[in-house]
Motif scaffolding. Structure first.
Motif: not given
Length: 271
Positions: A111, A63-65, A120-122, A69-70, A130
């Motif tokens: 963060k 994911g991306v936060l 919220t991450f994508t 990159s996470i 969310t």
């Protein structure tokens, strides 16, 4: 060398104790690389083995936060408190439910997130997720067991993310079952899939100890080299001293002989 040896042993004991306390599973079944998965049938077959006390699946995705990159993961709920015992820094496992996430302390600090915050991450396919931060847990980088930056309840994870991997983690063998028997039970299932690998925490501990031993061997070799250089230096100094003394005695004997032939005492090289 004494200081380094004591430090190495202390670190190794700390790592082993941390693994035993917070990740007390015996075996793991892993895919050969990132992006590859363990078939769902493997977990079911492992659960059917009476030699194993507990089997749980672990899922992972990217994911991306905040442009970072996470690693996002999910563990079967039955594993919390048994195969996975996180050190809770704030919040609680009881609050970790649908619509929430748990963060590693490193991710929360980087963060600036706290328990109760909404984040919220994508996902890898750019879909926003969310959730409310319900728990922050301690991770120990370098202790041999890597965990995710973000943990989600498994139902939320499977419904909203695309898993990159699924890793069944067979837990401890049942009481009265020796290690060889429980390992054979795991290998009997894993051997049906040539691309899978059976790992164990015992092997992980051995690997960590091996890395430390290699470093200690390097320091020992450097110490040995220093000793060799010192011995050669001492030998060189002694040999030069012997040569100089031998030359001095020969020269004095020659001067005394010439002085007697001249009938007097030789006080210089010229009689």
């Amino acid at each position: 060398m004494s200081l380094f040896t004591v430090t190495q042993d202390s670190v190794h004991v700390t790592q082993s104790q941390w693994i035993d306390s917070h990740n007390p599973y015996d075996y793991s079944v892993d895919p050969p690389g990132t992006g590859q998965t363990v078939p769902f049938a493997v977990a079911d077959k492992l659960r059917a083995k009476p030699e194993l006390a507990h089997v749980a699946a672990v899922n992972g995705a990217k994911g991306v936060l905040a442009n970072t990159s996470i690693d996002v993961g999910a563990v079967e709920s039955s594993a919390y408190g048994t195969l996975f015992k996180p050190v809770v820094k704030s919040g609680s496992l009881a609050a970790f439910g649908p619509g929430t996430v748990a963060l590693s302390n490193e991710m929360a600090a980087s963060k600036h997130l706290n328990v109760g915050d909404t984040m919220t991450f994508t996902t890898a396919d750019s879909k926003p997720v969310t959730a409310k931060v319900a728990m922050i847990y301690q991770v120990f980088t370098g202790h041999g067991v890597d965990w995710y930056d973000v943990l989600m309840p498994r139902a939320d994870f499977t419904g909203r993310l695309r898993p990159l991997g699924r890793h069944p983690g067979p837990g401890p063998g049942r009481a009265g079952v020796d290690v060889a028997t429980s390992r054979s039970a795991v290998d009997a299932v894993v051997s049906q899939y040539s691309f899978l690998h059976t790992g164990s925490l015992a092997e992980k501990k051995s690997s960590l100890a091996g890395s430390a031993d290699a470093t200690l061997s390097l320091f020992t070799a450097m110490l040995g080299l220093a000793i060799v250089i010192a011995v050669l230096g001492i030998a060189n100094t002694l040999s030069l001293s012997v040569v100089e003394r031998t030359r001095s005695r020969r020269c004095c004997g020659r001067w005394a002989s010439r002085a007697r032939r001249c009938g007097g005492c030789c006080r210089s090289r010229r009689c």
